[in-house]
Design a protein around this motif. Sequence first.
Motif, mmCIF file in Angstrom:
data_model
loop_
_atom_site.group_PDB
_atom_site.id
_atom_site.type_symbol
_atom_site.label_atom_id
_atom_site.label_comp_id
_atom_site.label_asym_id
_atom_site.label_seq_id
_atom_site.Cartn_x
_atom_site.Cartn_y
_atom_site.Cartn_z
ATOM 1 N N ASP A 81 0.989 -1.448 -0.138
ATOM 2 C CA ASP A 81 -0.002 0.056 -0.184
ATOM 3 C C ASP A 81 0.890 1.347 0.039
ATOM 4 O O ASP A 81 0.667 2.100 -0.668
ATOM 5 C CB ASP A 81 -0.898 -0.040 1.438
ATOM 6 C CG ASP A 81 -1.969 -1.174 1.175
ATOM 7 O OD1 ASP A 81 -2.163 -1.657 0.018
ATOM 8 O OD2 ASP A 81 -2.498 -1.488 2.309
ATOM 9 N N ARG A 82 1.977 1.332 0.777
ATOM 10 C CA ARG A 82 2.871 2.432 0.913
ATOM 11 C C ARG A 82 3.624 2.701 -0.494
ATOM 12 O O ARG A 82 3.693 3.693 -0.913
ATOM 13 C CB ARG A 82 3.874 2.358 1.949
ATOM 14 C CG ARG A 82 3.258 2.469 3.234
ATOM 15 C CD ARG A 82 4.310 2.571 4.438
ATOM 16 N NE ARG A 82 3.666 3.264 5.471
ATOM 17 C CZ ARG A 82 4.537 3.624 6.439
ATOM 18 N NH1 ARG A 82 5.845 3.956 6.208
ATOM 19 N NH2 ARG A 82 4.033 4.317 7.293
ATOM 20 N N ASP A 84 2.363 1.586 -3.531
ATOM 21 C CA ASP A 84 1.502 2.099 -4.515
ATOM 22 C C ASP A 84 1.204 3.641 -4.429
ATOM 23 O O ASP A 84 0.792 4.245 -5.448
ATOM 24 C CB ASP A 84 0.195 1.229 -4.365
ATOM 25 C CG ASP A 84 0.497 -0.151 -4.930
ATOM 26 O OD1 ASP A 84 1.538 -0.363 -5.634
ATOM 27 O OD2 ASP A 84 -0.515 -0.933 -4.582
ATOM 28 N N ALA A 85 1.281 4.140 -2.909
ATOM 29 C CA ALA A 85 1.012 5.495 -2.853
ATOM 30 C C ALA A 85 1.919 6.382 -3.405
ATOM 31 O O ALA A 85 1.508 7.470 -3.788
ATOM 32 C CB ALA A 85 0.611 5.536 -1.308
ATOM 33 N N VAL A 86 3.215 5.809 -3.591
ATOM 34 C CA VAL A 86 4.390 6.843 -3.889
ATOM 35 C C VAL A 86 4.726 6.705 -5.650
ATOM 36 O O VAL A 86 5.503 7.373 -5.954
ATOM 37 C CB VAL A 86 5.574 6.839 -2.965
ATOM 38 C CG1 VAL A 86 5.040 7.300 -1.720
ATOM 39 C CG2 VAL A 86 5.993 5.474 -2.788
ATOM 40 N N ARG A 89 2.182 7.158 -11.566
ATOM 41 C CA ARG A 89 0.724 6.682 -12.234
ATOM 42 C C ARG A 89 1.058 6.183 -13.804
ATOM 43 O O ARG A 89 1.877 6.722 -14.346
ATOM 44 C CB ARG A 89 0.023 7.777 -12.338
ATOM 45 C CG ARG A 89 -0.695 8.512 -11.029
ATOM 46 C CD ARG A 89 -1.561 7.435 -10.371
ATOM 47 N NE ARG A 89 -1.812 8.187 -8.893
ATOM 48 C CZ ARG A 89 -1.591 7.439 -7.799
ATOM 49 N NH1 ARG A 89 -1.485 6.223 -7.764
ATOM 50 N NH2 ARG A 89 -1.972 8.086 -6.680
#
Length: 94
Positions: A81-82, A84-86, A89
């Motif tokens: 999750d961490r 994917d957050a940074v 795109r």
Amino acid sequence: MLTLSGAKFAAASAVRGRHCRFHWPLLGALALALAGCMPATTEIASADPADPAAKVAPASYRSTIAPYSSLRPATPAPWRDRNDAVAPRPKQDR
């Protein structure tokens, strides 16, 4: 100025073939004698620091660690999750 005069004299003596090694102590003594004619103190631009009646800026306290925030390790979170957050795109296909 005195150095320039000494250099000119040394250059002229070298051209004439004389050595000027005995003139350097004389020039040094002359420089020391002229230094004694200089004023012992210079005029200061602001208030005299030895004057107890001189106005000064008030002293204030500024903390050196005021913007400090604790950097303790954060609680563990799922790494995916961490990540994917940074992550950048993905580009859309056209």
